[in-house]
Write a protein that holds these residues in place. Sequence first.
Motif, PDB file in Angstrom:
ATOM      1  N   TYR A 196       0.830  -1.191   0.000  1.00  0.00           N
ATOM      2  CA  TYR A 196       0.000   0.000   0.000  1.00  0.00           C
ATOM      3  C   TYR A 196       0.869   1.245   0.000  1.00  0.00           C
ATOM      4  CZ  TYR A 196      -3.912  -3.006   1.413  1.00  0.00           C
ATOM      5  OH  TYR A 196      -4.881  -3.975   1.476  1.00  0.00           O
ATOM      6  N   LEU A 197       0.437   2.231  -0.769  1.00  0.00           N
ATOM      7  CA  LEU A 197       1.074   3.537  -0.765  1.00  0.00           C
ATOM      8  C   LEU A 197       0.335   4.409   0.242  1.00  0.00           C
ATOM      9  CD1 LEU A 197       3.163   5.473  -2.014  1.00  0.00           C
ATOM     10  CD2 LEU A 197       1.490   6.003  -3.800  1.00  0.00           C
ATOM     11  N   VAL A 198       1.058   4.940   1.222  1.00  0.00           N
ATOM     12  CA  VAL A 198       0.444   5.710   2.296  1.00  0.00           C
ATOM     13  C   VAL A 198       0.207   7.150   1.837  1.00  0.00           C
ATOM     14  CG1 VAL A 198       0.686   6.529   4.663  1.00  0.00           C
ATOM     15  CG2 VAL A 198       1.609   4.283   4.019  1.00  0.00           C
ATOM     16  N   HIS A 199      -1.044   7.608   1.919  1.00  0.00           N
ATOM     17  CA  HIS A 199      -1.381   8.978   1.543  1.00  0.00           C
ATOM     18  C   HIS A 199      -1.443   9.916   2.744  1.00  0.00           C
ATOM     19  CE1 HIS A 199      -2.496   8.872  -2.862  1.00  0.00           C
ATOM     20  NE2 HIS A 199      -2.211   7.613  -2.592  1.00  0.00           N
TER      21      HIS A 199
ATOM     22  N   LEU B 152      -4.762   4.557   2.533  1.00  0.00           N
ATOM     23  CA  LEU B 152      -3.838   3.682   1.821  1.00  0.00           C
ATOM     24  C   LEU B 152      -4.340   3.417   0.408  1.00  0.00           C
ATOM     25  CD1 LEU B 152      -3.450   1.058   4.711  1.00  0.00           C
ATOM     26  CD2 LEU B 152      -1.862   2.926   4.181  1.00  0.00           C
ATOM     27  N   GLN B 153      -3.421   3.396  -0.538  1.00  0.00           N
ATOM     28  CA  GLN B 153      -3.743   3.119  -1.945  1.00  0.00           C
ATOM     29  C   GLN B 153      -3.146   1.781  -2.334  1.00  0.00           C
ATOM     30  OE1 GLN B 153      -2.130   6.025  -4.720  1.00  0.00           O
ATOM     31  NE2 GLN B 153      -2.040   4.472  -6.322  1.00  0.00           N
ATOM     32  N   ASP B 154      -3.979   0.860  -2.843  1.00  0.00           N
ATOM     33  CA  ASP B 154      -3.451  -0.436  -3.261  1.00  0.00           C
ATOM     34  C   ASP B 154      -2.924  -0.357  -4.691  1.00  0.00           C
ATOM     35  OD1 ASP B 154      -5.525  -0.819  -5.127  1.00  0.00           O
ATOM     36  OD2 ASP B 154      -6.690  -2.107  -3.798  1.00  0.00           O
TER      37      ASP B 154
ATOM     38  N   PHE C 280      -8.633   2.736  -2.768  1.00  0.00           N
ATOM     39  CA  PHE C 280      -8.237   3.229  -1.454  1.00  0.00           C
ATOM     40  C   PHE C 280      -8.914   2.436  -0.350  1.00  0.00           C
ATOM     41  CE2 PHE C 280      -7.068   6.816  -4.062  1.00  0.00           C
ATOM     42  CZ  PHE C 280      -5.942   7.327  -3.435  1.00  0.00           C
ATOM     43  N   ARG C 281      -8.213   2.310   0.769  1.00  0.00           N
ATOM     44  CA  ARG C 281      -8.803   1.795   1.990  1.00  0.00           C
ATOM     45  C   ARG C 281      -8.371   2.704   3.127  1.00  0.00           C
ATOM     46  NH1 ARG C 281      -5.962  -3.514   4.570  1.00  0.00           N
ATOM     47  NH2 ARG C 281      -7.190  -2.728   6.327  1.00  0.00           N
ATOM     48  N   GLU C 282      -9.150   2.716   4.189  1.00  0.00           N
ATOM     49  CA  GLU C 282      -8.835   3.563   5.330  1.00  0.00           C
ATOM     50  C   GLU C 282      -8.662   2.696   6.559  1.00  0.00           C
ATOM     51  OE1 GLU C 282     -11.873   6.562   5.512  1.00  0.00           O
ATOM     52  OE2 GLU C 282     -10.865   7.790   3.987  1.00  0.00           O
TER      53      GLU C 282
ATOM     54  N   LEU D  52       3.675   9.453  12.598  1.00  0.00           N
ATOM     55  CA  LEU D  52       3.169   8.689  11.451  1.00  0.00           C
ATOM     56  C   LEU D  52       3.175   9.502  10.170  1.00  0.00           C
ATOM     57  CD1 LEU D  52       0.150   6.873  13.166  1.00  0.00           C
ATOM     58  CD2 LEU D  52       2.445   5.982  12.727  1.00  0.00           C
ATOM     59  N   GLY D  53       3.325  10.826  10.276  1.00  0.00           N
ATOM     60  CA  GLY D  53       3.447  11.647   9.076  1.00  0.00           C
ATOM     61  C   GLY D  53       4.664  11.288   8.248  1.00  0.00           C
ATOM     62  N   GLN D  54       5.648  10.646   8.874  1.00  0.00           N
ATOM     63  CA  GLN D  54       6.848  10.242   8.141  1.00  0.00           C
ATOM     64  C   GLN D  54       6.583   9.093   7.173  1.00  0.00           C
ATOM     65  OE1 GLN D  54       9.689   9.385  11.241  1.00  0.00           O
ATOM     66  NE2 GLN D  54      10.158  11.539  11.595  1.00  0.00           N
ATOM     67  N   LEU D  55       5.424   8.453   7.299  1.00  0.00           N
ATOM     68  CA  LEU D  55       5.069   7.359   6.387  1.00  0.00           C
ATOM     69  C   LEU D  55       4.423   7.857   5.097  1.00  0.00           C
ATOM     70  CD1 LEU D  55       3.591   4.721   8.848  1.00  0.00           C
ATOM     71  CD2 LEU D  55       5.801   4.632   7.687  1.00  0.00           C
ATOM     72  N   LYS D  56       4.043   9.127   5.037  1.00  0.00           N
ATOM     73  CA  LYS D  56       3.378   9.649   3.850  1.00  0.00           C
ATOM     74  C   LYS D  56       4.266   9.468   2.617  1.00  0.00           C
ATOM     75  CE  LYS D  56       1.021  13.778   2.088  1.00  0.00           C
ATOM     76  NZ  LYS D  56       0.618  15.167   2.390  1.00  0.00           N
ATOM     77  N   ALA D  57       3.679   8.906   1.563  1.00  0.00           N
ATOM     78  CA  ALA D  57       4.339   8.646   0.276  1.00  0.00           C
ATOM     79  C   ALA D  57       5.279   7.444   0.333  1.00  0.00           C
ATOM     80  CB  ALA D  57       5.083   9.874  -0.245  1.00  0.00           C
ATOM     81  N   ARG D  58       5.249   6.686   1.428  1.00  0.00           N
ATOM     82  CA  ARG D  58       6.034   5.453   1.505  1.00  0.00           C
ATOM     83  C   ARG D  58       5.139   4.253   1.234  1.00  0.00           C
ATOM     84  NH1 ARG D  58      11.104   6.427   3.089  1.00  0.00           N
ATOM     85  NH2 ARG D  58      11.525   8.308   4.323  1.00  0.00           N
ATOM     86  N   THR D  59       5.743   3.164   0.807  1.00  0.00           N
ATOM     87  CA  THR D  59       5.030   1.932   0.504  1.00  0.00           C
ATOM     88  C   THR D  59       5.216   0.948   1.647  1.00  0.00           C
ATOM     89  OG1 THR D  59       5.364   2.273  -1.875  1.00  0.00           O
ATOM     90  CG2 THR D  59       4.786   0.046  -1.156  1.00  0.00           C
TER      91      THR D  59
END
Length: 324
Positions: free
Chosen positions: A6-9, A42-44, A49-51, A298-305
Motif C-alpha cells: 500500500y502507498l500511504v497517503h 492507503l492506496q493499493d 483506497f482503503r482507510e 506517522l506523518g513520516q510514512l506519507k508517500a512510503r510503501t
Amino acid sequence: MTDTRYLVHGVFWDGAPPGSPAGRPSGAGPADRDGGTPVMRLQDPSGRFRELALDAGSRLGFSVAAVGKACLGHHKVHGPADRDHVLCRAQAPAVRGSQCERCFVMDDFRLIHDFHRGGGVPQGLRAYLMQQHWLYVATFAGGASKVGTASNLRKWNRLAEQGAVVARYVARADDGRVVRILEDMLTRDAGLPQQVRSAAKAAALVAPVPGVELDELNRRLAGEARALLARAGVEGFDVVDERWLRPGLADGACRPRARHTYPHDLGAGGHGFRIAAVSGSIAVAALDGSELEFVVNLGQLKARTVELGDHHTSEVPAVQESLF
C-alpha cells in the motif's frame, strides 16, 4: 496478515466536528468532544483506497516495502466540495515532498498561495477560494504557535490534522483572498509564523507543556491578533472569538506525562505498536513487551510503501534505563 503493498497517503481526520449535527448531539456530555477517529489512507496497486482506523487500543503493524517515496498524484478542483484526486500515471518517485515534478506542476492547490497577490487560478479553484474562510491562531504542545486559514468546509478538520493542542478562530472572511491578506498581516505585524514543522510538533509531545499554560498563551496571542485585525482597514471579514474543540482522542497525547521519542527509523524495516492516543498525524503508542510510551510521527510514512501485518513488531530498546 497481508502481502499487499500500500502507498500511504497520510493521516486524515474526516470525522464530524465535535458537537456538530453530523456527529453527536450537543450537550451529550464528554463524548460530545469525540470528533471521530483518524484514519491512515492507503492506496493499493490497482488504485483503490482503503482507510485504516487509528483508534485508541488498535494495533498498527507494518513493514516498509520500498526504498524512498512515491508520488501521490495531484488534485483538480471543481468547487468548494468537488475535486478529483488524480493518481500519478507514471508512479514516479516523489521529488517535491510527496509529488513528482509533473504532478506538482499540475496540482491546482499549489496556486492558492499567490491568489491574494493577483495570481491566476482555474475556474474550479476560484470557486473553492471564494467560499467563506476562517483565520485562526493555533498553539502546539511545546508552546510554538502559528496563524493559519481553513475553508468553511474544513474549519474543524484542518486543525485536527495539524495536531493543535489549543486554537482560537479570530476572523471569518468572505473568501480565500481576504483571509490570506489577513494571514500575511498577522505574520508581518504580530510575528506569528504560518508553519510549525512536523518534527517540532512530535518532539514537543514527548514533554508537553501543561494545558493551562498553553491555553493562556493561545488566549493572549489570539487577543493580540484580534486587536490588530480590528485596525486592519480591510473589508470583507468579521473579527470573531471562537475556540476550536480538540478531538477527544488527542487528549491523552497532549497530557504531560513520561514518554519517549520512537527509537526506530520509519523509513525502513518492520514496526508494530499499540496506539493510545493521536494528535494530528502523531501517535502516542506502546511497544510490545514494554510499558513505556513512545511518540511516533506517522506523518513520516506519507508517500512510503508499506505491507501491513500483525506479525510486525518494533524492537524494544535494549537498555530502557537510558531513556529516563
